[in-house]
Motif scaffolding. Structure first.
Motif: not given
Ligand code: TA6
Length: 280
Positions: A62-64, A72-75, A85-88, A90-92, A157-161, A200-202, A230-234, A257-259
């Motif tokens: 789910i996007r959001g 794993w994070f990313a790949n 699957p990217a990001h492991g 468990l999200r599915q 924890l890939h939070s979308y704020f 931005t992908d940092r 801490l990962v910052v993505w837009n 903002i991802e912890t």
């Protein structure tokens, strides 16, 4: 709803848990163990962003909200298999509710994934997601090694704020250098002020605990624990046009903002680790 009400409902093919108490309301998907909404009653403002085009058909994550990236994070799975699957995984996964506690502080639910095995992860782990809904939202991802061999994992924890306007948003609390995922991990200095005007992908390699997102008149405070990054993505305009479950202007109202643990953490048998994000 009366005080401390917890109910189940559906969004298309997904079971969700609806939580409402005197302090806040929240919605949690049992597909992915994913918080989708958190609204504290003190200001009735939604803290999380959920894509208008999010799919609830179980075909994709789910996007959001707050997707769980594990093991794993990313790949960063360390395998040559490009189809993992990217990001492991468990999200599915389907998650189940194990425990519900309600008191004056709010409501706490504990979720566990149906299985933590799969896709080449060699560890034997128990994963618990503890979600507290009250004056703040707290999400704790606990990983315990219940096998006889050590294993390494990464996670987020890939939070979308939700932000009012990304072009009028400032991130406060980060300094030093970051790895730019858009430039093969090139080390760059953190901008000051930290504002957004492009994709931005940092990855900020930091154990900084307190961040603030200010967007026009709104402030969201984010506290992190147990992380190494801490990962910052837009994705900004062009990238989001390539993401099927994001509408073209969705990027203007979100900031991830991802912890995260991006460097890898090794757990010996019987050891555990908890990654925490709190949102005010
Ligand atoms: O955490 C940042 C990131 O890894 C980005 O590189 C971006 O791709 C994003 O997560 C979303 O990934 P997803 O697999 O959910 O499309």
């Amino acid at each position: 709803m009366p005080k401390n009400k917890v109910a189940t409902a559906n969004r298309d093919k997904i079971d969700v848990v609806l939580i409402e108490n005197t302090l806040a309301s929240a919605e949690v998907s049992l597909f992915g163990g994913q918080v989708l909404s958190y609204v504290p009653k003190r200001d009735n403002r939604e803290r999380l962003w959920l894509s208008k085009n999010a799919q609830f058909d179980r075909a994709k994550p789910i996007r959001g909200g707050i997707p769980i990236c594990w093991p794993w994070f990313a790949n960063r799975h360390g395998k040559s298999d490009q189809n993992l699957p990217a990001h492991g995984y468990l999200r599915q996964q389907n998650w189940q509710m194990r425990q519900l506690i309600s008191n004056d502080q709010g409501s706490e639910i504990t979720l566990v994934p149906k299985t933590t095995e799969g896709f080449g992860f060699n560890g034997v782990a128990n994963v618990h997601l503890i979600i507290n809904v009250g004056e703040h939202l707290s999400v704790s991802l606990r990983t315990r090694n219940v096998g006889s061999e050590a294993f390494a994992f990464t996670a987020a924890l890939h939070s979308y704020f939700a932000v009012e306007d990304i072009r009028r948003t400032r991130l406060i609390g980060l300094s030093g250098d970051y790895e730019d995922s858009l430039q093969q991990g090139k080390i760059c200095p953190t901008p000051s002020p930290y504002i957004f005007h492009q994709e931005t992908d940092r990855i900020h390699l930091t154990q900084t605990e307190n961040l603030r997102v200010e967007s026009k008149q709104q402030t969201t405070q984010i506290c992190s624990f147990g992380h190494d990054s801490l990962v910052v993505w837009n994705p900004w305009r062009e990238k989001s046009q390539t993401i099927a479950d994001m509408d073209d202007s969705g990027y203007t109202n979100m900031l991830c903002i991802e912890t995260a643990i991006t460097r890898g953490l090794t757990l010996a048998p019987c050891e555990d680790h908890t990654l925490v994000q709190r949102i005010y």
